[in-house]
Every structure is written in structure tokens, then in C-alpha cells.
Scaffold this motif. Structure first.
Motif, PDB file in Angstrom:
ATOM      1  N   TYR A 154       0.794  -1.395  -0.023  1.00 33.61           N
ATOM      2  CA  TYR A 154      -0.363  -0.142   0.600  1.00 33.61           C
ATOM      3  C   TYR A 154       1.237   1.282  -0.137  1.00 33.61           C
ATOM      4  CZ  TYR A 154      -3.359   3.651   1.673  1.00 33.61           C
ATOM      5  OH  TYR A 154      -4.160   4.712   1.787  1.00 33.61           O
ATOM      6  N   GLN A 165       1.146   3.907  -2.775  1.00 36.94           N
ATOM      7  CA  GLN A 165       0.978   5.950  -2.178  1.00 36.94           C
ATOM      8  C   GLN A 165       1.384   7.097  -2.778  1.00 36.94           C
ATOM      9  OE1 GLN A 165      -2.274   7.169  -0.561  1.00 36.94           O
ATOM     10  NE2 GLN A 165      -2.538   5.026  -1.245  1.00 36.94           N
ATOM     11  N   ILE A 169       0.480   7.737  -6.546  1.00 36.48           N
ATOM     12  CA  ILE A 169       0.031   8.228  -7.012  1.00 36.48           C
ATOM     13  C   ILE A 169       0.122   9.641  -6.722  1.00 36.48           C
ATOM     14  CG2 ILE A 169      -2.793   9.151  -5.732  1.00 36.48           C
ATOM     15  CD1 ILE A 169      -2.694   5.531  -5.075  1.00 36.48           C
ATOM     16  N   ASP A 170       0.975   9.887  -5.376  1.00 32.56           N
ATOM     17  CA  ASP A 170       1.016  11.206  -5.021  1.00 32.56           C
ATOM     18  C   ASP A 170       2.733  11.977  -6.078  1.00 32.56           C
ATOM     19  OD1 ASP A 170       1.072  12.145  -2.789  1.00 32.56           O
ATOM     20  OD2 ASP A 170       2.912  12.652  -2.613  1.00 32.56           O
ATOM     21  N   LYS A 178      -5.685  13.745  -6.904  1.00 30.39           N
ATOM     22  CA  LYS A 178      -5.148  12.507  -6.471  1.00 30.39           C
ATOM     23  C   LYS A 178      -6.006  11.839  -5.134  1.00 30.39           C
ATOM     24  CE  LYS A 178      -1.009  14.288  -5.655  1.00 30.39           C
ATOM     25  NZ  LYS A 178       0.436  15.007  -5.583  1.00 30.39           N
ATOM     26  N   GLN A 179      -7.205  12.650  -4.358  1.00 30.30           N
ATOM     27  CA  GLN A 179      -7.901  12.140  -4.269  1.00 30.30           C
ATOM     28  C   GLN A 179      -9.080  10.373  -4.534  1.00 30.30           C
ATOM     29  OE1 GLN A 179      -7.967  12.864  -0.427  1.00 30.30           O
ATOM     30  NE2 GLN A 179      -8.940  10.837  -0.195  1.00 30.30           N
ATOM     31  N   SER A 186      -6.646   7.291  -4.547  1.00 27.60           N
ATOM     32  CA  SER A 186      -6.705   7.208  -3.798  1.00 27.60           C
ATOM     33  C   SER A 186      -8.049   6.414  -3.080  1.00 27.60           C
ATOM     34  CB  SER A 186      -6.039   8.965  -2.758  1.00 27.60           C
ATOM     35  OG  SER A 186      -4.875   8.330  -2.876  1.00 27.60           O
ATOM     36  N   ASN A 187      -9.075   6.839  -3.084  1.00 30.37           N
ATOM     37  CA  ASN A 187      -9.771   5.850  -2.418  1.00 30.37           C
ATOM     38  C   ASN A 187     -10.575   4.836  -3.507  1.00 30.37           C
ATOM     39  OD1 ASN A 187     -10.602   8.383  -1.206  1.00 30.37           O
ATOM     40  ND2 ASN A 187     -12.324   8.879  -2.336  1.00 30.37           N
ATOM     41  N   ASP A 216      -7.324   2.904  -1.973  1.00 33.11           N
ATOM     42  CA  ASP A 216      -7.898   2.562  -0.596  1.00 33.11           C
ATOM     43  C   ASP A 216      -8.574   1.096  -0.781  1.00 33.11           C
ATOM     44  OD1 ASP A 216      -6.387   4.023   0.248  1.00 33.11           O
ATOM     45  OD2 ASP A 216      -7.754   5.143   0.807  1.00 33.11           O
TER      46      ASP A 216
END
Ligand code: ADP
Ligand code: ASP
Ligand code: MG
Length: 435
Positions: free
Chosen positions: A67, A71, A74-75, A84-85, A88-89, A92
């Protein structure tokens, strides 16, 4: 239309993801098949094994590590905070789902659900990245069209119909992205085309859409004449026939999943192997044309079991081989190599899951000897059986114990069976004798 497949390394870092974008945005409409980011499937397999062994903490730890890697990607890959959000969702949700599986009972279905997540994440992220960069790309969910039948063969009719339907339903796009490797089985469960299966996805799709070409983009400049992981100074082969490439893929050249060539050969669609890290290099073109005679390449396939079946009654009797083959047929175990003498027959299998039952049945009418940890070393090339230089390969016999030789089964292949411990020596010796 072309179908382009990018392997794990090609989508495994920010730098390479950007390279892939450059390669595919040439204005032509195409279908792009992606693997999971490099390392992901191995971690997922380990996760599944930990669940099987009841090691829940280890399993969860491995997910946290993986994970963290996602991250970072994605960042770096996405600019706007909302995007990004959003990504990320999604990621996640995948990791929450994976972690929830630690409380389930382990079986093949669970394994298949777990290992499918890598391709789902890579394709989602890559499509979002292309959209961010202004590329008109759409995601086609492979589980909506890719299906295997009861014999684990691609269900071409279903695939063709459903792929067309999904493309028609999707908004028009320049680039369609889909997952390699994953599929549904005949009963609608999540399944896959076995490790390395994204190559196979690409040629299956290529055949059903009647593509002009299938391109397999990886981390090396094409099919080399020997396994570059074990032998130094190997070089890429510019042209291979479907038959030559199929032999090499089947007998262990890791660059291609063993079944990859079949759909392309049947539909006569050229397959080009290309290097994402060096797009200008020619690579390898696999087509129906044959060029040159003699040994072109050497590959090795591990995990082979040799079975020697001896019977005094074999002498001058007919129907013996039939009896033997019927047993293998009954246990759906395919035979790779076979050699015979007056009183014995030796053969090899790569799937030893039914070995005990097979041996038990064979022992009803013969004496059986089993050797595991064997490796098939395959030499492939057009008309190698007749070629004047081919005799050089037999020099290897004086240095390495060879358990079986298969010569003349086809004009394009000679196979030797050696102990797996002798594999690297055999590959190196053959390299210096033959090339
Ligand atoms: P991808 O992740 O792109 O599918 P793979 O790791 O499955 O890539 O296949 C590429 C690798 O195959 C190369 O990096 C190389 O180490 C290995 N390989 C084994 N045999 C050969 C061969 N004969 N020619 C080229 N590569 C080979
Ligand atoms: N991700 C799968 C694997 O690692 C399929 C592939 O890469 O082709 O086996
Ligand atoms: Mg591969």
C-alpha cells in the motif's frame, strides 16, 4: 487496429509509465493491455499463501508495505488534489477488500480474487493518468468480456461478442485500456490465464478484433537466442516464425507466456516484441515467415518430472503405449517428451499434481521409476533437425548427463532432458557449441 501489451516493469515506475504514454499516443486507435505493476502479483501470491498458512499478521503486513508503494506512485503521478483523492479512494478500497479476505477460508477462488487486484489497480491508475494528460482513453473491464471455457481455453465467441458490446457501450476513445491476465471461468468466477498471462490476453484480443499486429512491450529488446538470466552475451533475434516462437515460449522463454503464440498463429497476426526502455530497437517480429535454417535459440523449462515405464510384456506386444497414454488422459496430464526402447518408455510431464494416482495405475502392469527436478532444454529453429551444424549440440553429451533426447518430432525442435542442477551449465555449453 493494434493491440499493445505492457508488462509489469513497463508500468512499474513513474518514469516507465510516462514512457508508455509516449509510446501509445501516436494518434492511432488501439487497445492497450496492462499487467500489474512489477512485484505486485508476487506480493499478492505471498499474501494468499500467508492466509493459507494462517499467518494473518504477516499477510496484513505485506499489504501495508505494498500500500505504501502505491501511495508514493499516486502522489507523484497525479497533480490535482481531487484526482489524487479519487485514485487514492479506489486504491484504498482495493486494499480494504484484500485485508478483509484474511478472515476467509483459503481456496482457489480466494487466490484468484486476490491475484486479480494488481491488474485492476494498474489499469485504473493508468487510465486516470492518461485522462489527466488530456488523452482520450477509456477503461474496458476485462471481466466483462474475457472468459475461459470448461477446458480453460479462451471462449472466443463469448469474448468477441462481449468485447464488441463493451466497446460500443463505452464513449468513443482513441485508446482503450484493459487488464491482462484476469478473466472469468466458465461459471462466472474470477479466474486468470496463469502467471505471465497478460501476453496471452493480448493475442486473444488481437485475434478476436482481427488486429493488424500485436505488440508485447517488455524490459528487453525482443526474444534472445538464450536465457539472458543465465547466459552472458545473448542477443535479440530479429525474426521468428510462429512455430519457432511457440516452441520457445512453451519450453520456457519467460518473455512470452507459453500459450501466447497460438491465437496469433491461428489468425495469422504478426506479434512484435519491443523494449519499453528502448523503443527504437527493432525487437523481434514473429510471423508466418521463416528465415534461415539451423538453431536460432535455446530455452529451458524447469519443474519437469520424468517417468520411466518398464515392462517385459512390452516386447513385441501392441497396445502397450495405448494403455499408458490412456492413464495420462484419464488424469488430464499432458506429456511433453517421449522416448521408447524395446522394453521401456520414458516420458515427461510438467504437471505432477496427479503423479501418485498415475504411478499407481501404471504399476498394475509395469515397473515405474520417477525422477523429479528435471529440466527440458529446448533448441528451436527452422529445419534444425536437418541442419549441418546441429551435430555440434551433441558435444554437450560428453559433459552433462542427458536423461532423454527428443529429435525429429518436429523439424523445428530438439529437446534434451537434464537434471535441473545441470541446467545453467547445459545452457552455457550449448551456447558456446552451437552459436
Ligand atoms: P513482463 O513483465 O514485461 O511480462 P517478463 O519478466 O515476463 O516481462 O519477461 C521478460 C524477461 O524474460 C526478460 O527480462 C528476461 O530476463 C526473460 N527472458 C527469459 N528468456 C528470455 C529470452 N530467450 N529472450 C528474452 N528474454 C528472456
Ligand atoms: N501480473 C501477472 C503476473 O505477474 C500477469 C502478467 O504479468 O503477465 O503473473
Ligand atoms: Mg511476462
Amino acid at each position: 487496429m493494434k493491440v499493445l501489451k505492457f508488462g509489469g516493469t513497463s508500468v512499474g515506475s513513474i518514469k516507465n509509465i510516462k514512457r508508455v504514454k509516449e509510446i501509445i499516443t501516436d494518434g492511432d486507435k488501439k487497445i492497450v493491455v496492462l499487467s500489474a505493476m512489477s512485484g505486485t502479483t508476487n506480493v499478492l501470491v505471498g499474501f494468499s499463501e500467508n492466509i493459507k498458512a494462517g499467518l494473518v499478521n504477516e499477510a496484513l503486513e505485506s499489504m501495508d508495505e505494498l500500500y505504501a508503494k502505491y501511495q508514493v506512485v499516486i502522489d507523484e503521478l497525479f497533480e490535482a488534489s481531487e484526482l489524487k483523492q479519487e485514485v487514492s479512494n479506489y486504491v484504498d478500497q482495493v486494499f480494504d477488500y484484500l485485508k478483509s479476505l484474511t478472515s476467509e477460508k483459503h481456496n482457489e477462488f480466494l487466490y484468484n480474487k486476490i491475484v486479480s487486484q494488481g491488474e485492476l489497480m494498474s489499469t485504473y491508475m493508468f487510465t486516470k493518468y492518461l485522462n489527466q494528460e488530456g488523452v482520450n482513453a477509456r477503461l474496458l473491464p476485462a471481466l466483462g468480456f474475457m472468459r475461459i471455457d470448461k477446458s480453460n481455453e479462451p471462449d472466443d465467441f463469448y469474448i468477441k461478442q462481449n468485447l464488441q458490446r463493451i466497446i460500443d457501450e463505452a464513449l468513443p476513445a482513441e485508446i482503450y485500456i484493459t487488464q491482462g491476465f484476469i478473466c472469468l471461468d466458465a461459471y462466472g468466477n474470477v479466474a486468470n490465464l496463469q502467471r505471465g498471462g497478460s501476453d496471452y490476453t493480448a493475442t486473444i484480443i488481437g485475434a478476436v478484433v482481427e488486429a493488424d499486429e500485436v505488440q508485447i512491450w517488455t524490459d528487453i529488446d525482443g526474444m534472445h537466442n538464450n536465457d539472458p538470466r543465465f547466459v552472458e552475451n545473448t542477443h535479440a533475434i530479429s525474426n521468428l516464425s510462429f512455430d519457432e516462437a511457440a516452441e520457445l515460449a512453451y519450453f520456457g522463454a519467460k518473455i512470452l507466456h507459453p500459450q501466447t503464440v497460438m491465437p496469433a498463429r491461428e489468425a495469422n497476426i504478426p506479434v512484435r516484441l519491443k523494449n519499453t526502455m528502448d523503443p527504437e530497437s527493432y525487437g523481434t517480429l514473429i510471423s508466418q515467415d521463416t528465415e534461415g535454417d539451423g538453431v536460432k535459440a535455446i530455452a529451458a523449462k524447469d519443474g519437469i518430472t520424468a517417468i520411466k515405464i518398464k515392462s517385459a510384456r512390452m516386447l513385441q506386444s501392441h497396445g502397450f503405449l495405448k494403455k499408458v497414454f490412456e492413464i495420462f488422459e484419464k488424469y488430464e496430464t499432458s506429456i511433453d517428451m517421449i522416448t521408447t526402447s524395446e522394453i521401456a518408455v520414458s516420458l515427461t510431464i510438467d504437471d505432477a499434481s496427479n503423479l501418485e494416482s498415475i504411478v499407481e495405475e501404471l504399476e498394475k502392469f509395469s515397473t515405474v521409476e520417477v525422477d523429479s527436478q528435471q529440466t527440458i532444454v529446448c533448441l528451436a529453429g527452422h529445419s534444425i533437425v536437418k541442419h549441418a551444424d546441429t551435430h555440434k549440440l551433441f558435444k554437450v553429451l560428453k559433459d552433462i548427463p542427458v536423461r532423454m533426447i527428443s529429435y525429429g518430432g518436429s523439424n523445428n525442435n530438439i529437446s534434451l532432458l537434464v537434471n535441473t542442477d545441470d541446467k545453467i551449465t547445459a545452457l552455457k555449453k550449448l551456447n558456446s557449441y552451437v552459436f
